[in-house]
Design a protein around this motif. Structure first.
Motif, PDB file in Angstrom:
ATOM      1  N   ALA A 123      -7.374   6.531   6.128  1.00 18.40           N
ATOM      2  CA  ALA A 123      -8.216   5.642   6.931  1.00 18.40           C
ATOM      3  C   ALA A 123      -7.765   4.201   6.783  1.00 18.40           C
ATOM      4  O   ALA A 123      -8.418   3.393   6.117  1.00 18.40           O
ATOM      5  CB  ALA A 123      -9.678   5.802   6.519  1.00 18.40           C
ATOM      6  N   GLY A 124      -6.645   3.876   7.390  1.00 17.31           N
ATOM      7  CA  GLY A 124      -6.139   2.523   7.264  1.00 17.31           C
ATOM      8  C   GLY A 124      -5.330   2.070   8.455  1.00 17.31           C
ATOM      9  O   GLY A 124      -4.692   2.872   9.142  1.00 17.31           O
ATOM     10  N   ALA A 125      -5.366   0.756   8.700  1.00 21.44           N
ATOM     11  CA  ALA A 125      -4.572   0.118   9.740  1.00 21.44           C
ATOM     12  C   ALA A 125      -3.417  -0.640   9.092  1.00 21.44           C
ATOM     13  O   ALA A 125      -3.244  -0.625   7.868  1.00 21.44           O
ATOM     14  CB  ALA A 125      -5.453  -0.832  10.551  1.00 21.44           C
ATOM     15  N   LEU A 126      -2.618  -1.313   9.924  1.00 23.46           N
ATOM     16  CA  LEU A 126      -1.500  -2.114   9.431  1.00 23.46           C
ATOM     17  C   LEU A 126      -1.568  -3.488  10.076  1.00 23.46           C
ATOM     18  O   LEU A 126      -1.684  -3.607  11.297  1.00 23.46           O
ATOM     19  CB  LEU A 126      -0.158  -1.455   9.762  1.00 23.46           C
ATOM     20  CG  LEU A 126       1.083  -2.149   9.174  1.00 23.46           C
ATOM     21  CD1 LEU A 126       1.171  -1.894   7.678  1.00 23.46           C
ATOM     22  CD2 LEU A 126       2.355  -1.663   9.864  1.00 23.46           C
ATOM     23  N   ARG A 127      -1.531  -4.530   9.235  1.00 19.74           N
ATOM     24  CA  ARG A 127      -1.431  -5.899   9.726  1.00 19.74           C
ATOM     25  C   ARG A 127       0.012  -6.367   9.571  1.00 19.74           C
ATOM     26  O   ARG A 127       0.593  -6.267   8.496  1.00 19.74           O
ATOM     27  CB  ARG A 127      -2.354  -6.828   8.945  1.00 19.74           C
ATOM     28  CG  ARG A 127      -2.260  -8.304   9.392  1.00 19.74           C
ATOM     29  CD  ARG A 127      -3.241  -9.164   8.626  1.00 19.74           C
ATOM     30  NE  ARG A 127      -2.902  -9.216   7.199  1.00 19.74           N
ATOM     31  CZ  ARG A 127      -3.790  -9.422   6.229  1.00 19.74           C
ATOM     32  NH1 ARG A 127      -5.067  -9.582   6.529  1.00 19.74           N
ATOM     33  NH2 ARG A 127      -3.412  -9.454   4.968  1.00 19.74           N
ATOM     34  N   LEU A 128       0.579  -6.845  10.662  1.00 18.60           N
ATOM     35  CA  LEU A 128       1.945  -7.371  10.666  1.00 18.60           C
ATOM     36  C   LEU A 128       1.865  -8.868  10.906  1.00 18.60           C
ATOM     37  O   LEU A 128       1.332  -9.314  11.928  1.00 18.60           O
ATOM     38  CB  LEU A 128       2.770  -6.699  11.760  1.00 18.60           C
ATOM     39  CG  LEU A 128       4.156  -7.285  12.041  1.00 18.60           C
ATOM     40  CD1 LEU A 128       5.053  -7.140  10.824  1.00 18.60           C
ATOM     41  CD2 LEU A 128       4.776  -6.603  13.247  1.00 18.60           C
TER      42      LEU A 128
END
Length: 481
Positions: A123-128
């Protein structure tokens, strides 16, 4: 000139001399430095600049009843050709999981990348975040091929900038349709979000969710319930208070025990002249969904354009204020097209297609893409051998000329003329990235992938937004003149 959509590449400008810090006292400037209308804003950004994109990650982990889902997605990250993006000095690209999973510090690169892949599960997103000289030309693409008993298909979306207002097409009134909205907060403060489901009679009180608090550096998955006939043309309106959030919609369809497809839908703003650069017609009568956000009814016109020009001229539909409707496109031959949606009142629009009419299938949502006079592009997905990828380009009203670069083995540079009001497609299968620099005119772009793997049809379309290419007014003017 197409108007009504602002550039979705949000650029967070950190004014060092003023002591502004991203996440507490931030200045969000929505601008494409390559466009003449935004160059004045570039004067304020020469001290330092950060570009933030959010990739939603898997949509099932974190959803009710799906916490243990093994779903995994890939994210490819790339930077436009160095000669195009200008700037000098130090820069960095930082990849940060939201929320932090305790596996170590964020990944960081200090030089440009072509197609760097990272996998996400749980359950995770990615910040770029791109900083300094690497704040320019950054794009990322999330994708996955699902093959499970309850979900199957190609899901692909361009990672996008945080926003405070977005429209998403999700679901339908068919049995077995399931929608989710993934909200990702890349900032250091909590954000409150309302997710409203809008149908033929307006906002539906018992659908969606109000007052959803997305903690700082975290994400929340909002489930969208079953739809009845009044929501056959539903659109989801996402608004936030206290900051911007990453927003992505997901649509899964099962017909009995047979997977009918899965798709992502990109966040879009409303406008009076919207371009959907890539839309495939297969069988049946395609429909364009439309929502009217404002207080006045809209007369909506839909135009369908193929490689040889106009195919459907101004199909017209009246849609009530604050509600949704659809425009049917009768008798259209199977092929790829561009769609143009116009109205005197701002509207949101999207169109869905299925790969095949019966049996195991896949679906895709085509959504609007902003036009650019500068640079647009993306790293490319690694897909099964039976799937082909193309970039679709559309130039409204007058021709455009572009320089198109593909990277990786067999990559090359070519000049492409995009005729006015023609759908132009260039195959990019097997390459690691595709980048387009506009030399004259303006273009809208989307990445389309279609074909089959051993399990069945695969289909998906991802609208592409312009990338930031200059932070200095003088550089920008010199490059484009």
């Amino acid at each position: 000139m197409v108007k009504g959509l602002t550039a979705l590449r949000a650029v967070v400008v950190t004014a060092v001399a003023a002591g502004l810090v991203y996440g507490s006292n931030q200045v969000d400037v929505k601008a494409d430095w390559s466009r003449s209308g935004d160059r004045a804003a570039a004067r304020a950004s020469t001290a330092a600049m950060n570009t933030t994109l959010v990739c939603p990650g898997p949509d099932r982990p974190g959803a009710p009843g799906q916490d243990q889902s093994p779903q995994r997605v890939a994210v490819s990250i790339g930077v436009a050709p160095t000669a195009w993006i200008g700037g000098s000095g130090a820069g960095s690209l930082q990849f940060t999981r939201l929320p932090a999973d305790g596996s170590g510090a964020p990944q960081e690169r200090t030089s440009a990348v072509d197609n760097e892949r990272t996998d996400l599960s749980g359950a995770g997103a990615l910040r770029l975040t791109g900083a300094g000289s690497l704040a320019r030309g950054v794009a990322a693409l999330q994708y996955a091929v699902d093959d499970e008993p309850t979900v199957a298909g190609l899901v692909m979306n361009a990672c996008s900038a945080p926003t405070k207002d977005a429209w998403l097409p999700i679901g339908g009134n068919q049995a077995g349709r399931l929608g989710r909205v993934v909200l990702s907060n890349p900032t250091q403060t909590p954000v409150t979000v309302d997710v409203a489901v809008v149908g033929h009679a307006g906002v539906v009180a018992d659908k969606g969710a109000n007052g959803v608090v997305v903690p700082p550096g975290d994400r929340v998955v909002v489930g969208i319930g079953d739809f009845d006939g009044s929501l056959a043309d539903a659109m989801v309106h996402v608004t936030s208070r206290g900051g911007s959030v990453g927003v992505t919609g997901f649509d899964v369809w099962m017909t009995g025990e047979t997977p009918s497809g899965a798709a992502a839908s990109a966040p879009a703003q409303s406008g009076t002249d919207l371009i959907l650069p890539a839309f495939q017609v297969t069988t049946g009568t395609p429909r364009v969904r439309v929502a009217v956000p404002g207080g006045e009814a809209a007369t909506v016109r839909v135009r369908l354009v193929g490689a040889d020009g106009l195919v459907v001229a101004d199909n017209v539909q009246d849609v009530p204020a604050g509600a949704t409707g659809s425009v049917a496109l009768q008798g259209v031959p199977a092929s790829w097209y561009a769609l143009r949606v116009t109205s005197e009142q701002p509207v949101a629009a999207a169109a869905m297609t299925s790969a095949v009419a019966t049996g195991r299938s896949d679906i895709s949502w085509s959504t609007p893409a902003d036009g650019t006079e500068g640079v647009v592009g993306t790293p490319l997905p690694m897909l099964p051998a039976g799937v082909r990828s193309t970039i679709s380009l559309y130039s409204p009203d007058k021709p455009a000329t572009v320089e198109l670069v593909t990277t990786g083995e067999g990559g090359r540079t070519r000049q492409v003329r995009v005729e006015a009001d023609r759908e132009t497609r260039v195959e990019v299968t097997g390459r690691t990235g595709v980048w387009v620099r506009v030399r004259s005119g303006s273009v809208h772009a989307a990445l389309a992938s279609s074909g089959r793997d051993s399990a069945g049809p695969l289909l998906e379309v991802a609208a592409l937004e312009p990338v930031v290419v200059k932070s200095d007014l003088r550089e920008s003017t010199a490059e484009l003149d």
